[in-house]
Design a protein around this motif. Structure first.
Motif, mmCIF file in Angstrom:
data_model
loop_
_atom_site.group_PDB
_atom_site.id
_atom_site.type_symbol
_atom_site.label_atom_id
_atom_site.label_comp_id
_atom_site.label_asym_id
_atom_site.label_seq_id
_atom_site.Cartn_x
_atom_site.Cartn_y
_atom_site.Cartn_z
ATOM 1 N N ILE A 172 0.631 -1.198 0.042
ATOM 2 C CA ILE A 172 -0.010 -0.031 -0.058
ATOM 3 C C ILE A 172 1.071 1.053 0.018
ATOM 4 O O ILE A 172 1.602 1.436 0.852
ATOM 5 C CB ILE A 172 -0.885 0.109 1.289
ATOM 6 C CG1 ILE A 172 -1.893 -1.010 0.965
ATOM 7 C CG2 ILE A 172 -1.694 1.299 1.192
ATOM 8 C CD1 ILE A 172 -2.664 -1.258 2.307
ATOM 9 N N ALA A 173 0.741 2.112 -1.169
ATOM 10 C CA ALA A 173 1.491 3.285 -1.066
ATOM 11 C C ALA A 173 0.575 4.470 -0.394
ATOM 12 O O ALA A 173 -0.579 4.514 -0.480
ATOM 13 C CB ALA A 173 1.522 3.834 -2.677
ATOM 14 N N VAL A 174 1.349 5.103 0.313
ATOM 15 C CA VAL A 174 0.866 6.156 1.225
ATOM 16 C C VAL A 174 1.774 7.721 0.938
ATOM 17 O O VAL A 174 2.962 7.482 0.762
ATOM 18 C CB VAL A 174 0.805 5.825 2.755
ATOM 19 C CG1 VAL A 174 0.386 7.071 3.443
ATOM 20 C CG2 VAL A 174 0.347 4.508 2.853
ATOM 21 N N SER A 175 1.049 8.805 0.741
ATOM 22 C CA SER A 175 1.758 9.880 0.435
ATOM 23 C C SER A 175 1.193 10.915 1.604
ATOM 24 O O SER A 175 0.374 10.554 2.691
ATOM 25 C CB SER A 175 1.373 10.491 -0.641
ATOM 26 O OG SER A 175 0.158 10.637 -0.928
ATOM 27 N N GLU A 176 2.004 11.932 1.642
ATOM 28 C CA GLU A 176 1.916 13.229 2.568
ATOM 29 C C GLU A 176 2.584 12.557 4.130
ATOM 30 O O GLU A 176 1.888 13.134 5.099
ATOM 31 C CB GLU A 176 0.422 13.531 2.770
ATOM 32 C CG GLU A 176 0.104 14.175 1.540
ATOM 33 C CD GLU A 176 -1.319 14.869 1.504
ATOM 34 O OE1 GLU A 176 -1.938 14.919 2.559
ATOM 35 O OE2 GLU A 176 -1.782 15.026 0.356
#
Length: 101
Positions: A28-32
């Protein structure tokens, strides 16, 4: 007799659904992820979903991005539920398409 038969059918249905449950692993890619506590908050969100275990975290190529390798029991959790938990804390998240197994 009807109650015994109905109870037996329900018991078999419950057992068979557990037997069909499988462990799933996804990325799972997460940003911020802009501060040291961000990764902790996201990990806590994921672990709040039943059966979720985080196997690994790798910082992404861009600042503020990361990828979590997550394992879960698909009878207790789903990718959608994990992503919803992360997004509920304000972090954009998505499953990497080629990671589902």
């Amino acid at each position: 007799m009807k109650h015994i038969l109905l109870s037996s059918v329900l018991a078999v249905a419950a057992l068979s659904s557990q037997a069909l449950a499988e462990e799933q692993t996804v990325e799972i890619a997460v940003s911020e992820l802009t501060c040291p506590s961000c990764s902790f908050i996201v990990a806590s969100s994921m672990r709040g979903v039943p059966s979720v275990e985080i196997n690994d975290f790798v910082e992404g190529p861009e600042y503020g991005h990361g990828v979590y390798n997550v394992t879960f029991d698909d009878a207790e959790a789903s990718v959608e539920r994990i992503i919803e938990a992360v997004m509920a804390n304000g972090y954009p998240a998505e499953v990497l398409a080629d990671s589902a197994s």
